[in-house]
Design a protein around this motif. Structure first.
Motif, mmCIF file in Angstrom:
data_model
loop_
_atom_site.group_PDB
_atom_site.id
_atom_site.type_symbol
_atom_site.label_atom_id
_atom_site.label_comp_id
_atom_site.label_asym_id
_atom_site.label_seq_id
_atom_site.Cartn_x
_atom_site.Cartn_y
_atom_site.Cartn_z
ATOM 1 N N HIS A 1 14.953 44.332 26.553
ATOM 2 C CA HIS A 1 15.409 42.994 26.176
ATOM 3 C C HIS A 1 14.234 42.028 26.076
ATOM 4 N N GLY A 2 14.131 41.362 24.949
ATOM 5 C CA GLY A 2 13.036 40.420 24.744
ATOM 6 C C GLY A 2 13.418 38.981 24.974
ATOM 7 N N ALA A 3 14.649 38.744 25.396
ATOM 8 C CA ALA A 3 15.099 37.362 25.592
ATOM 9 C C ALA A 3 15.958 37.253 26.838
ATOM 10 N N VAL A 4 15.724 36.192 27.603
ATOM 11 C CA VAL A 4 16.577 35.843 28.748
ATOM 12 C C VAL A 4 16.915 34.363 28.629
ATOM 13 N N ASP A 5 18.202 34.056 28.633
ATOM 14 C CA ASP A 5 18.647 32.669 28.604
ATOM 15 C C ASP A 5 19.336 32.387 29.931
ATOM 16 N N VAL A 6 18.944 31.312 30.595
ATOM 17 C CA VAL A 6 19.513 30.976 31.901
ATOM 18 C C VAL A 6 20.096 29.566 31.837
ATOM 19 N N PHE A 7 21.392 29.458 32.144
ATOM 20 C CA PHE A 7 22.020 28.139 32.269
ATOM 21 C C PHE A 7 22.176 27.832 33.756
ATOM 22 N N VAL A 8 21.723 26.648 34.139
ATOM 23 C CA VAL A 8 21.862 26.199 35.528
ATOM 24 C C VAL A 8 22.644 24.894 35.530
ATOM 25 N N GLY A 9 23.766 24.893 36.211
ATOM 26 C CA GLY A 9 24.542 23.667 36.377
ATOM 27 C C GLY A 9 24.142 22.998 37.690
ATOM 28 N N ALA A 10 23.870 21.698 37.634
ATOM 29 C CA ALA A 10 23.427 20.982 38.835
ATOM 30 C C ALA A 10 24.254 19.709 39.011
ATOM 31 N N VAL A 11 24.319 19.234 40.233
ATOM 32 C CA VAL A 11 25.096 18.031 40.551
ATOM 33 C C VAL A 11 24.308 16.797 40.113
ATOM 34 N N ARG A 12 24.909 15.967 39.248
ATOM 35 C CA ARG A 12 24.230 14.740 38.808
ATOM 36 C C ARG A 12 24.753 13.552 39.616
ATOM 37 N N TRP B 1 28.942 40.362 21.999
ATOM 38 C CA TRP B 1 27.499 40.529 21.810
ATOM 39 C C TRP B 1 27.101 41.803 22.557
ATOM 40 N N GLU B 2 27.064 42.899 21.859
ATOM 41 C CA GLU B 2 26.883 44.201 22.500
ATOM 42 C C GLU B 2 25.471 44.341 23.082
ATOM 43 N N GLY B 3 25.410 45.036 24.207
ATOM 44 C CA GLY B 3 24.120 45.375 24.795
ATOM 45 C C GLY B 3 23.525 44.322 25.711
ATOM 46 N N ILE B 4 24.212 43.210 25.913
ATOM 47 C CA ILE B 4 23.648 42.151 26.750
ATOM 48 C C ILE B 4 23.888 42.451 28.233
ATOM 49 N N LYS B 5 23.037 41.870 29.091
ATOM 50 C CA LYS B 5 23.259 41.908 30.532
ATOM 51 C C LYS B 5 23.579 40.485 31.000
ATOM 52 N N ILE B 6 24.503 40.389 31.976
ATOM 53 C CA ILE B 6 25.012 39.069 32.372
ATOM 54 C C ILE B 6 25.001 38.912 33.893
ATOM 55 N N TYR B 7 24.533 37.763 34.340
ATOM 56 C CA TYR B 7 24.628 37.347 35.744
ATOM 57 C C TYR B 7 25.398 36.038 35.776
ATOM 58 N N MET B 8 26.394 35.944 36.649
ATOM 59 C CA MET B 8 27.267 34.768 36.670
ATOM 60 C C MET B 8 27.656 34.491 38.120
ATOM 61 N N VAL C 1 24.363 30.974 35.013
ATOM 62 C CA VAL C 1 24.714 32.036 34.062
ATOM 63 C C VAL C 1 23.411 32.484 33.417
ATOM 64 N N ALA C 2 23.120 33.760 33.519
ATOM 65 C CA ALA C 2 21.927 34.306 32.872
ATOM 66 C C ALA C 2 22.348 35.456 31.972
ATOM 67 N N VAL C 3 21.776 35.491 30.789
ATOM 68 C CA VAL C 3 22.079 36.555 29.820
ATOM 69 C C VAL C 3 20.765 37.054 29.228
ATOM 70 N N ARG D 1 16.710 36.695 20.856
ATOM 71 C CA ARG D 1 17.116 35.463 21.526
ATOM 72 C C ARG D 1 18.474 34.919 21.081
ATOM 73 N N ALA D 2 18.856 35.135 19.851
ATOM 74 C CA ALA D 2 20.104 34.531 19.368
ATOM 75 C C ALA D 2 21.302 34.967 20.215
ATOM 76 N N GLU D 3 21.374 36.270 20.503
ATOM 77 C CA GLU D 3 22.515 36.765 21.282
ATOM 78 C C GLU D 3 22.563 36.127 22.663
ATOM 79 N N SER D 4 21.413 35.997 23.313
ATOM 80 C CA SER D 4 21.423 35.460 24.682
ATOM 81 C C SER D 4 21.787 33.980 24.692
ATOM 82 N N PHE D 5 21.272 33.214 23.718
ATOM 83 C CA PHE D 5 21.667 31.799 23.627
ATOM 84 C C PHE D 5 23.179 31.673 23.420
ATOM 85 N N GLU D 6 23.680 32.384 22.421
ATOM 86 C CA GLU D 6 25.089 32.242 22.045
ATOM 87 C C GLU D 6 26.016 32.750 23.153
ATOM 88 N N ALA D 7 25.672 33.895 23.737
ATOM 89 C CA ALA D 7 26.522 34.467 24.776
ATOM 90 C C ALA D 7 26.527 33.581 26.023
#
Lengths: 181, 81
Positions: A28-39, A74-81, A97-99, A104-110
């Motif tokens: 995998h050449g792309a990792v997208d990580v979403f972090v939700g934080a308290v504002r 999005w086939e073949g992705i790995k997911i942490y949630m 959430v990390a994918v 990169r397109a699949e990880s962003f979109e997923a």
């Protein structure tokens, strides 16, 4: 749970490195990580912190369903949630959430798809605590039609619809459709 | 009339009523009837109308029927993330 999906509800501080390490993959050449934080603000009010209430069993089951559904899209992705349960101060991490994917397109979109589905479907609730000392449970998405929606998602042919809803195009990240890829 | 006992667990906006509530309903009650009984017990709280009932694994449909003592959760609209 398969070895390409990790889901949890945690009362421990969420760790971004753990998410990255889980989805990292030599293919995998792309990792997208979403972090939700308290504002510190919400609709004009000064927020001091948030308490997250979670139905743990149903939440983890819902996370798993969302992840499997996303892997079908999005086939073949790995997911942490992982979602936090308990009270957090400003800046505290509520969700990760990390994918990872080959491109990169699949990880962003997923990743976007997963967090949006979590917000609509996972049994998680927020109680905001305000500067004046008051607290309020926030309104949200009703689960009344969820059983029907889940059935509909599994129907053949919904794959394209769901991907379009998530904002995808060619999905390959290789610019084949003329997107930025 | 035979009855069953519902042990209802509270989440989110229902926490103001405590952790849970036990009450009786006629055996064979539907989910929608159980929600109506719960709403009465909670002083007509309208949040019940936008909420769903669930067991530990699944959200129940309004038409589902309960025929034995059961532990359920009432889930108000969600807002995680």
């Amino acid at each position: 749970m398969n070895d390409s999906i990790y889901v949890s509800v945690s009362t421990e501080v969420l760790n971004i490195q753990n998410a990255y390490d889980f989805v990292s993959d030599p293919t995998h050449g792309a990792v997208d990580v979403f972090v939700g934080a308290v504002r510190n603000h919400h609709e004009g009010q000064s927020v001091q912190g948030i308490t997250y209430d979670v139905h743990e069993g149903l939440a983890e089951k819902t996370f798993q369903e969302i992840c499997l559904e996303t892997q079908n899209l999005w086939e073949g992705i790995k997911i942490y949630m992982s979602h936090y349960k308990g009270q957090l101060d400003i800046g505290g991490i509520s969700v990760i959430v990390a994918v990872s994917s080959a491109h990169r397109a699949e990880s962003f979109e997923a990743c976007r798809y997963i967090i949006e589905e979590l917000k609509k479907r996972a049994p998680v609730w927020k109680q905001e605590h305000y500067e004046q000392g008051s607290s309020e449970w926030l309104s949200g998405h009703s689960l009344q039609s969820q059983a029907t929606q889940i059935s509909e998602r599994l129907l053949e042919g919904d794959k394209v619809t769901a991907k379009e809803r998530a904002g995808g195009c060619c999905g390959g990240g290789q610019g084949g459709c003329g997107c930025a890829g | 009339m035979s009855t069953i006992t519902i042990h209802m667990k509270f989440f989110g906006g229902f926490r103001k009523f405590g952790e849970s509530l036990d009450f009786s309903v006629p055996i064979g009650s539907t989910v929608v009837a159980i929600k109506a009984t719960l709403q009465e017990k909670l002083n007509g709280d309208k949040l019940v109308l936008d909420s769903v009932l669930a067991n530990d694994r699944n959200i129940l449909r309004d038409s589902d029927i309960l025929s034995s003592d059961t532990e359920l959760s009432i889930l108000p609209p969600v807002c995680g993330g």
